[in-house]
Motif scaffolding. Sequence first.
Motif, PDB file in Angstrom:
ATOM      1  N   GLU A  25     -21.336  -1.638  10.913  1.00  0.00           N
ATOM      2  CA  GLU A  25     -22.221  -1.217  11.997  1.00  0.00           C
ATOM      3  C   GLU A  25     -21.491  -1.395  13.318  1.00  0.00           C
ATOM      4  N   HIS A  77     -21.965  -0.641  17.658  1.00  0.00           N
ATOM      5  CA  HIS A  77     -22.789  -0.257  18.803  1.00  0.00           C
ATOM      6  C   HIS A  77     -21.850   0.367  19.827  1.00  0.00           C
ATOM      7  N   ARG A  86     -26.226   3.253  18.037  1.00  0.00           N
ATOM      8  CA  ARG A  86     -25.855   2.482  16.850  1.00  0.00           C
ATOM      9  C   ARG A  86     -25.415   3.454  15.756  1.00  0.00           C
ATOM     10  N   THR A  87     -24.258   3.189  15.161  1.00  0.00           N
ATOM     11  CA  THR A  87     -23.740   4.035  14.096  1.00  0.00           C
ATOM     12  C   THR A  87     -22.932   3.171  13.130  1.00  0.00           C
TER      13      THR A  87
END
Length: 108
Positions: A18, A20, A32-33
């Motif tokens: 994850e 940000h 967020r990805t």
Amino acid sequence: MAIAAERRRYRRYDLSLEVHVKPRRRSATPYRTVTRDISARGVYFDFSERLEPGSELEFELTLPPELVAGRPVRIRCRGKIVRVDAVETEGAARVAATIESYEFIRAE
């Protein structure tokens, strides 16, 4: 048929971490990805909007305990976009960015 030579200096790891991401524009909102891959000097991830190569951004990710022998490690990075690959989803892209600088974030 010629085969393209590998130009990367650092090994890439297929890691889904994850992340940000915040473009360094005043009006930008954090996003967020998940990373697609990462190396010592760069990261590749999906992004919801098109960004221009050369754009600066900040991103924060956490390395899991199994990668760093113990506790999770949070890292804040600054970088520049070096490549934007279009994907079939309207307005979405895959972004390759350098890691120009980074700092470890201490647990509070």
